[in-house]
Design a protein around this motif. Sequence first.
Motif, PDB file in Angstrom:
ATOM      1  N   GLY A 168     -46.479 -12.627   0.886  1.00 12.36           N
ATOM      2  CA  GLY A 168     -46.529 -13.220   2.219  1.00 12.36           C
ATOM      3  C   GLY A 168     -45.300 -14.039   2.531  1.00 12.36           C
ATOM      4  O   GLY A 168     -44.723 -13.931   3.621  1.00 12.36           O
ATOM      5  N   HIS A 169     -44.894 -14.865   1.575  1.00 12.63           N
ATOM      6  CA  HIS A 169     -43.695 -15.680   1.766  1.00 12.63           C
ATOM      7  C   HIS A 169     -42.468 -14.806   1.987  1.00 12.63           C
ATOM      8  O   HIS A 169     -41.693 -15.011   2.926  1.00 12.63           O
ATOM      9  CB  HIS A 169     -43.487 -16.576   0.545  1.00 12.63           C
ATOM     10  N   ASP A 170     -42.297 -13.809   1.122  1.00 13.32           N
ATOM     11  CA  ASP A 170     -41.091 -12.988   1.190  1.00 13.32           C
ATOM     12  C   ASP A 170     -41.022 -12.171   2.470  1.00 13.32           C
ATOM     13  O   ASP A 170     -39.932 -11.915   2.993  1.00 13.32           O
ATOM     14  CB  ASP A 170     -41.024 -12.073  -0.037  1.00 13.32           C
ATOM     15  N   ALA A 171     -42.195 -11.766   2.979  1.00 15.16           N
ATOM     16  CA  ALA A 171     -42.206 -11.051   4.259  1.00 15.16           C
ATOM     17  C   ALA A 171     -41.922 -12.015   5.407  1.00 15.16           C
ATOM     18  O   ALA A 171     -41.097 -11.727   6.289  1.00 15.16           O
ATOM     19  CB  ALA A 171     -43.553 -10.363   4.471  1.00 15.16           C
ATOM     20  N   GLY A 172     -42.567 -13.151   5.398  1.00 13.06           N
ATOM     21  CA  GLY A 172     -42.431 -14.095   6.497  1.00 13.06           C
ATOM     22  C   GLY A 172     -41.024 -14.579   6.721  1.00 13.06           C
ATOM     23  O   GLY A 172     -40.572 -14.700   7.871  1.00 13.06           O
ATOM     24  N   VAL A 173     -40.296 -14.856   5.644  1.00 12.96           N
ATOM     25  CA  VAL A 173     -38.945 -15.407   5.804  1.00 12.96           C
ATOM     26  C   VAL A 173     -37.925 -14.350   6.205  1.00 12.96           C
ATOM     27  O   VAL A 173     -36.781 -14.683   6.506  1.00 12.96           O
ATOM     28  CB  VAL A 173     -38.477 -16.124   4.517  1.00 12.96           C
ATOM     29  N   LYS A 174     -38.350 -13.068   6.254  1.00 12.74           N
ATOM     30  CA  LYS A 174     -37.451 -12.003   6.718  1.00 12.74           C
ATOM     31  C   LYS A 174     -37.403 -11.906   8.237  1.00 12.74           C
ATOM     32  O   LYS A 174     -36.635 -11.109   8.775  1.00 12.74           O
ATOM     33  CB  LYS A 174     -37.896 -10.657   6.135  1.00 12.74           C
ATOM     34  N   GLU A 175     -38.208 -12.700   8.909  1.00 11.13           N
ATOM     35  CA  GLU A 175     -38.225 -12.666  10.370  1.00 11.13           C
ATOM     36  C   GLU A 175     -36.809 -12.861  10.912  1.00 11.13           C
ATOM     37  O   GLU A 175     -36.136 -13.836  10.566  1.00 11.13           O
ATOM     38  CB  GLU A 175     -39.137 -13.768  10.902  1.00 11.13           C
ATOM     39  N   PRO A 176     -36.327 -11.954  11.754  1.00 11.42           N
ATOM     40  CA  PRO A 176     -34.953 -12.098  12.287  1.00 11.42           C
ATOM     41  C   PRO A 176     -34.787 -13.403  13.061  1.00 11.42           C
ATOM     42  O   PRO A 176     -35.666 -13.794  13.839  1.00 11.42           O
ATOM     43  CB  PRO A 176     -34.816 -10.883  13.219  1.00 11.42           C
ATOM     44  N   ASP A 177     -33.688 -14.065  12.823  1.00  9.51           N
ATOM     45  CA  ASP A 177     -33.379 -15.317  13.522  1.00  9.51           C
ATOM     46  C   ASP A 177     -34.527 -16.325  13.408  1.00  9.51           C
ATOM     47  O   ASP A 177     -34.871 -17.024  14.367  1.00  9.51           O
ATOM     48  CB  ASP A 177     -33.077 -15.043  14.998  1.00  9.51           C
TER      49      ASP A 177
END
Length: 313
Positions: A168-177
């Motif tokens: 979840g963390h690794d996906a969430g922080v990939k959010e563009p900008d």
Amino acid sequence: MRAEFRSIRYTCAAILMAAAAATAQRGGGPQTELVRQGQQLAREGKLAEALAAYQQELKNSPGSPQALNAAGTVLDLMGRGSEARPYFQKAIDAAATPAAKANAQRAMAMSYAFDGDCQNTVKFEQMVFDYWVTVPDFYQQGEMANEAARVCIDSGDWNAAEKWYKIGHDAGVKEPDIAPGRKDLWEFRTEHAMARIAARRGNKAEAQKHVAAAKAALDDMKVKDSGLAGQQAQFFPYLTGYVAYYLGDYKTALADLQQASANDPFIQCLIGMTYEKLGDKDKAMEAYRKAAATMAHNPPAAFARPFARKKLG
């Protein structure tokens, strides 16, 4: 979580109260009179009567997504998960859009959560996660992973919980900008989770390390996004109370948990559990009665309602 750190959208509303409106927005059609009756009966706590209304609607319209999801939700709240899941499966099969299908899969995941079934919850949350990959929406990917993780930690599978919180963390922080405050939110959520897992494993030093890291992330959030930090502030005493409880410091646990969200059924359960440890059965039962009354269909309720009802006999 919440997942576990949302204020209202999913964590504080039952699917049975929102399913019809949400489905209509996705092209599932307007509510019928029977569905409205079922929702009102459910709000009044008349679950058997609500179920009868939904089942009558399904005789008229066997593929009604509103009635299928609502009937399944009511059955979960009644502790009849094995009967609930065929309704959710029919909703999945009848879904008119990928979004509607993902919604039904998420409801199925929560049905398994009510039975404390981490493995099957993860199975269906993975499907929802995969839908958000196709959109793509990194924030929602993180939400779904955290939701699965939350169920797993509550069911006692701490390894699975740790794995999915990290996903979840690794996906969430990939959010563009990604906004700085939003990035701090993911750090706060993850450190919060790791502290709870460490406490469940009895590792006091590790738990305290993650509590400190969660506090640092929350402090950073206050600087970057004070509004978001204000929304998340209630989850810090939940964390410290949770850790104190599982490390055996019940007086601290009670004091901290009483500063967390008073309307969260999971917090109500933790308070009841703490009162039991402190030898105050009357106050424990009072807390359990509050938790047992929840009509939500989400991770906190999936633990709290069955647990509290069992405590109350």
